[in-house]
Each structure stands twice: as structure tokens, then as C-alpha cells.
Design a protein around this motif. Structure first.
Motif, PDB file in Angstrom:
ATOM      1  N   VAL A 120     -12.276  -7.264   1.641  1.00 14.49           N
ATOM      2  CA  VAL A 120     -10.687  -6.990   0.803  1.00 14.49           C
ATOM      3  C   VAL A 120     -10.858  -5.215   0.868  1.00 14.49           C
ATOM      4  CG1 VAL A 120      -9.727  -6.981  -1.435  1.00 14.49           C
ATOM      5  CG2 VAL A 120     -10.930  -8.853  -0.821  1.00 14.49           C
ATOM      6  N   LYS A 121     -11.594  -4.655   0.746  1.00 14.88           N
ATOM      7  CA  LYS A 121     -11.450  -3.055   0.893  1.00 14.88           C
ATOM      8  C   LYS A 121     -10.978  -2.879   2.111  1.00 14.88           C
ATOM      9  CE  LYS A 121     -14.213   1.116   0.296  1.00 14.88           C
ATOM     10  NZ  LYS A 121     -15.461   1.611   0.874  1.00 14.88           N
ATOM     11  N   HIS A 122     -11.726  -3.347   3.286  1.00 12.36           N
ATOM     12  CA  HIS A 122     -11.011  -3.102   4.712  1.00 12.36           C
ATOM     13  C   HIS A 122      -9.530  -3.399   4.903  1.00 12.36           C
ATOM     14  CE1 HIS A 122     -11.167  -2.531   8.862  1.00 12.36           C
ATOM     15  NE2 HIS A 122     -10.611  -3.770   9.124  1.00 12.36           N
ATOM     16  N   ALA A 123      -9.264  -4.517   4.197  1.00 12.11           N
ATOM     17  CA  ALA A 123      -7.741  -5.063   4.428  1.00 12.11           C
ATOM     18  C   ALA A 123      -6.867  -4.166   3.700  1.00 12.11           C
ATOM     19  CB  ALA A 123      -7.626  -6.525   3.911  1.00 12.11           C
ATOM     20  N   THR A 124      -7.254  -3.690   2.505  1.00 13.42           N
ATOM     21  CA  THR A 124      -6.298  -2.751   1.767  1.00 13.42           C
ATOM     22  C   THR A 124      -6.500  -1.479   2.672  1.00 13.42           C
ATOM     23  OG1 THR A 124      -8.287  -2.025   0.305  1.00 13.42           O
ATOM     24  CG2 THR A 124      -6.959  -3.960  -0.351  1.00 13.42           C
ATOM     25  N   GLU A 125      -7.226  -0.775   3.235  1.00 11.71           N
ATOM     26  CA  GLU A 125      -7.204   0.152   3.732  1.00 11.71           C
ATOM     27  C   GLU A 125      -6.265   0.177   5.179  1.00 11.71           C
ATOM     28  OE1 GLU A 125     -11.327   1.215   4.679  1.00 11.71           O
ATOM     29  OE2 GLU A 125     -11.705   2.187   2.751  1.00 11.71           O
ATOM     30  N   GLU A 126      -6.350  -1.203   5.680  1.00 10.40           N
ATOM     31  CA  GLU A 126      -5.674  -1.208   6.920  1.00 10.40           C
ATOM     32  C   GLU A 126      -4.183  -1.220   6.371  1.00 10.40           C
ATOM     33  OE1 GLU A 126      -6.251  -1.232  10.266  1.00 10.40           O
ATOM     34  OE2 GLU A 126      -8.390  -0.597   9.129  1.00 10.40           O
ATOM     35  N   ILE A 127      -3.741  -1.776   5.413  1.00  7.37           N
ATOM     36  CA  ILE A 127      -2.329  -1.684   4.753  1.00  7.37           C
ATOM     37  C   ILE A 127      -1.915  -0.157   4.204  1.00  7.37           C
ATOM     38  CG2 ILE A 127      -0.674  -2.575   2.960  1.00  7.37           C
ATOM     39  CD1 ILE A 127      -2.220  -5.278   3.060  1.00  7.37           C
ATOM     40  N   ALA A 128      -2.887   0.658   3.767  1.00  2.77           N
ATOM     41  CA  ALA A 128      -2.714   1.953   3.457  1.00  2.77           C
ATOM     42  C   ALA A 128      -2.497   2.820   4.487  1.00  2.77           C
ATOM     43  CB  ALA A 128      -4.026   2.430   2.686  1.00  2.77           C
ATOM     44  N   LYS A 129      -3.154   2.435   5.856  1.00  2.21           N
ATOM     45  CA  LYS A 129      -2.655   3.236   7.049  1.00  2.21           C
ATOM     46  C   LYS A 129      -1.162   3.359   7.405  1.00  2.21           C
ATOM     47  CE  LYS A 129      -7.316   3.029   8.991  1.00  2.21           C
ATOM     48  NZ  LYS A 129      -8.235   1.888   9.696  1.00  2.21           N
ATOM     49  N   LEU A 130      -0.556   2.022   6.954  1.00  4.61           N
ATOM     50  CA  LEU A 130       0.729   1.978   6.971  1.00  4.61           C
ATOM     51  C   LEU A 130       1.695   3.158   6.237  1.00  4.61           C
ATOM     52  CD1 LEU A 130       1.119  -1.694   7.134  1.00  4.61           C
ATOM     53  CD2 LEU A 130       1.101  -0.468   9.379  1.00  4.61           C
ATOM     54  N   LYS A 131       0.957   3.901   5.690  1.00  5.28           N
ATOM     55  CA  LYS A 131       1.444   4.833   4.576  1.00  5.28           C
ATOM     56  C   LYS A 131       2.808   4.402   3.857  1.00  5.28           C
ATOM     57  CE  LYS A 131      -1.021   8.174   5.566  1.00  5.28           C
ATOM     58  NZ  LYS A 131      -1.938   8.580   4.365  1.00  5.28           N
ATOM     59  N   PRO A 132       2.863   3.201   3.163  1.00  6.36           N
ATOM     60  CA  PRO A 132       3.750   2.783   2.403  1.00  6.36           C
ATOM     61  C   PRO A 132       4.141   3.765   1.044  1.00  6.36           C
ATOM     62  CG  PRO A 132       1.935   1.572   1.642  1.00  6.36           C
ATOM     63  CD  PRO A 132       1.318   2.555   2.833  1.00  6.36           C
ATOM     64  N   ALA A 133       5.342   3.431   0.522  1.00 10.89           N
ATOM     65  CA  ALA A 133       5.722   4.351  -0.432  1.00 10.89           C
ATOM     66  C   ALA A 133       4.710   4.407  -1.753  1.00 10.89           C
ATOM     67  CB  ALA A 133       6.982   4.192  -1.088  1.00 10.89           C
ATOM     68  N   PHE A 134       4.181   3.166  -2.085  1.00 13.33           N
ATOM     69  CA  PHE A 134       3.123   3.128  -2.770  1.00 13.33           C
ATOM     70  C   PHE A 134       2.312   1.766  -2.652  1.00 13.33           C
ATOM     71  CE2 PHE A 134       6.458   1.130  -5.369  1.00 13.33           C
ATOM     72  CZ  PHE A 134       5.630   0.066  -6.229  1.00 13.33           C
ATOM     73  N   MET A 135       1.188   1.642  -3.288  1.00 11.61           N
ATOM     74  CA  MET A 135       0.426   0.094  -3.199  1.00 11.61           C
ATOM     75  C   MET A 135       0.181  -0.179  -4.749  1.00 11.61           C
ATOM     76  SD  MET A 135      -1.870   0.488   0.223  1.00 11.61           S
ATOM     77  CE  MET A 135      -2.736  -1.018   0.007  1.00 11.61           C
ATOM     78  N   SER A 136       0.500  -1.457  -4.893  1.00  9.83           N
ATOM     79  CA  SER A 136      -0.161  -2.085  -6.216  1.00  9.83           C
ATOM     80  C   SER A 136      -1.364  -2.963  -6.134  1.00  9.83           C
ATOM     81  CB  SER A 136       1.028  -2.762  -6.768  1.00  9.83           C
ATOM     82  OG  SER A 136       1.247  -4.025  -6.173  1.00  9.83           O
ATOM     83  N   VAL A 137      -2.057  -2.671  -6.936  1.00 10.64           N
ATOM     84  CA  VAL A 137      -3.434  -3.584  -7.027  1.00 10.64           C
ATOM     85  C   VAL A 137      -3.275  -4.319  -8.339  1.00 10.64           C
ATOM     86  CG1 VAL A 137      -5.835  -3.527  -6.588  1.00 10.64           C
ATOM     87  CG2 VAL A 137      -4.478  -1.665  -5.798  1.00 10.64           C
TER      88      VAL A 137
END
Ligand code: FAD
Length: 290
Positions: A29-46
Motif C-alpha cells: 500500500v505504501k508503494h502504491a501511495t508513493e506512486e500516486i504521490a509522484k504524480l504531484k497532485p494538489a493534495f492526497m487524502s488518506v
């Protein structure tokens, strides 16, 4: 960064991820969230697991995304069936982890909670949690949930909007919507809440349906109306995983383009820990997002 500083005329996407349910699933899960973070969205909610079972991971994932990728994060917190003491502990842990944005939620009533005497609970509604966060002195930017197709427990939309207004007035800086598949429902809802004096930014939540099994779950969870156009797509492509994924991403992309064209500036994508889906939606919108 506080999300209240982010809202502007610039079009942007944000993504939602959920924490692992077990220790074993943490790394993937950590890896998946990091891949999404690399897209540089405005923010991420958890999100926060129902009943708070996975709460430590909510903080770990949110902290990691913020520290390693510089992406602002929004940590969810639910209060149903919690005591004031545990909520105070969570608030302190969030402050310690450097969390600046909190989504204050009641949480769903699980089947195990049925039959329990709710009058004794410390928290009956999300507004009780908002008051507590404010009272704790924690300097969070607080968001809350809203329901364009009304919350399943509400008797009618007027009642739902009345309680929503009270919730916002208690100290919310923004609202994120439940998923919906027909944008007209959102526009109608926005009109009504603005009329009711709710002026905070509203971030529409869009769920890309990428496999047919998700449809039933999504409808059960949200009670969302499925437009015929969407049903036809599931009928036609539901049995072919690749085709369904492509069609579901195209449908979500279309919804987002229409929202942007009608004055919405940030759309929250329920990306469900799927970096490929988040990436595809973002690349479909590359010129639009600029
Ligand atoms: P509330 O605002 O308390 O509303 C719940 C119901 O009570 C509504 O019918 C409302 O009209 C009514 N109500 C509100 N205030 C009052 C009042 N004072 N008196 C009487 N009635 C009142 N669940 C999780 O477990 N974890 C998550 O991370 C999570 N994230 C979510 C994110 C979003 C964007 C959304 C839309 C939902 C999320 N949920 C999550 C689900 C959410 O917890 C459920 O929908 C829950 O049933 C309601 O939460 P709420 O905060 O909207 O509750």
C-alpha cells in the motif's frame, strides 16, 4: 500546507488512498501511495478505517507522502463509537506527525453497532468531532463530507442541508462530496447549498469504476444513481476487464472535464490505491490541467 491556501482558479486533481488493513499489506500500500504521490497532485487524502482499526497507518501513510514527496495531505478521522479520550489522543498524534489538514467524519455505522445504545456514545455526529478538534486548540484546516444525493440516513435533502450548514458553521474550511455519476446532481446540490448560505469550497469526489464488481459495491455504499449511459457501458464492457477499465476511466475523465467546464477547480479522484488509474486520468487531462 493548509488546503485552505490551495483553493484558487487553477484547475487541479487530488487523489484519495486508503491505509492497509493488515501489517502484511503495509509495504504494497505504501508503494502504491508513493506512486500516486509522484504524480504531484494538489493534495492526497488518506482514509480512516471504519471503527478506527487502521488509524496508525492513516497517519504513517499521510506523513510519508508529505515528507518524501512534498504533497499536502489530508488525514481522515472518524469518531463514531470512539470515546473523547481516544479522539484527544488521535488529535495529539496527528499534531505530532505534522498533519495540518483533517477530514472530520462521523464514520459509518457498522452492523456490529446495531442494537447498541447510541445515547451513551460521546459522538453522535461529525459536528461533535469538529467542536472537539476546535476545543483541543489544534490548528488544523478541517474538511467535512457532503452528499449531493443526500446521506442515506437523512429523511430529505432540506434536513440534510440544514445539518450540513450547522456542520460547516462549526468550523469547516471545505467540503468533499460523496461519489456521483451524474454531474447534474452535483450542480443541483451546489445551487441548493449556496442558497442555504454554505459558501465554503466544495470538492467533487469522482470514483472511476474500473471493474464491474465495483459497481454494486459503489452503489450499495453511496446509494448513487447510475445514469443509463453508465449502465450501458457496464453492460457492454463489464465482462472484459481491460475494456471495462478503459471505459470506466474515460467516463470519469468525461465527468471531470464537464466539472471543470462548469466552474469547478479541484476534483478529488477516489483512486483506490491504483496508481495506473490515477496516472491515466491525469494524463488524459494533461493539456487541460496545464
Ligand atoms: P454526519 O455529518 O454526522 O452526518 C450523518 C447523518 O446524520 C446525515 O444523515 C446527517 O444529515 C445527519 N446529521 C448530521 N448532524 C446531525 C445532527 N446534529 N442531528 C441530527 N442529524 C444529524 N468513512 C470512514 O469510516 N472513513 C473514512 O475515511 C471516510 N471518508 C469519507 C470521505 C468522504 C468524502 C465521504 C463523503 C464519506 C467518507 N466516509 C468515511 C463515510 C462517512 O463516514 C459516512 O458517510 C457516515 O455515514 C457519515 O459521515 P459524516 O461525517 O457525513 O456524518
Amino acid at each position: 500546507m493548509k488546503l485552505s491556501e490551495l483553493f484558487s482558479d487553477k484547475l487541479s486533481l487530488s487523489f484519495e488512498v486508503f491505509p492497509p488493513k493488515t501489517d502484511m499489506a503495509f509495504d504494497s500500500v505504501k508503494h502504491a501511495t508513493e506512486e500516486i504521490a509522484k504524480l504531484k497532485p494538489a493534495f492526497m487524502s488518506v482514509t480512516y478505517g471504519a471503527g478506527g482499526g487502521t488509524s496508525k497507518y492513516t497517519l504513517e501513510i499521510a506523513k510519508n507522502i508529505k515528507q518524501r514527496y512534498g504533497v499536502p495531505t489530508l488525514a481522515h478521522l472518524t469518531c463514531v463509537s470512539s470515546t473523547k479520550e481516544t479522539v484527544r489522543e488521535k488529535i495529539a498524534q496527528m499534531q505530532e506527525a505534522g498533519i495540518e489538514n483533517v477530514m472530520a467524519l462521523r464514520g459509518d455505522l457498522t452492523p456490529e453497532m446495531e442494537g447498541l445504545d447510541r445515547s451513551k456514545w460521546d459522538y453522535k455526529h461529525a459536528i461533535d468531532l469538529i467542536y472537539d478538534i476546535k476545543e483541543s486548540g489544534a490548528d488544523f484546516c478541517i474538511g467535512g463530507a457532503c452528499y449531493p444525493e443526500i446521506h442515506p440516513e437523512s429523511h430529505n435533502q432540506a434536513e440534510d442541508i440544514k445539518y450540513l450548514k450547522e456542520k460547516v458553521d462549526a468550523g469547516l474550511s471545505f467540503l468533499t462530496t460523496q461519489m456521483f455519476f451524474d454531474n447534474n446532481l452535483l450542480y443541483n446540490f451546489l445551487y441548493k447549498i449556496r442558497e442555504a448560505g454554505i459558501t465554503v469550497p466544495v470538492i467533487p469526489g469522482i470514483m472511476p469504476i474500473t471493474n464491474a464488481n465495483q459497481v454494486e459495491r459503489a452503489v450499495k455504499l453511496s446509494g448513487s444513481f447510475m445514469p443509463q449511459r453508465f449502465k450501458s457501458l457496464v453492460d457492454k464492457f463489464g465482462s472484459s476487464p481491460d475494456a471495462m477499465k478503459q471505459a470506466g476511466i474515460a467516463y470519469a475523465t468525461d465527468q471531470i472535464i464537464d466539472l471543470f467546464a462548469n466552474g469547478i477547480t479541484n476534483v478529488h479522484v477516489y483512486s483506490m490505491n491504483k496508481p495506473d488509474v490515477a496516472e491515466k486520468i491525469q494524463s488524459n487531462l494533461s493539456d487541460i490541467l496545464g
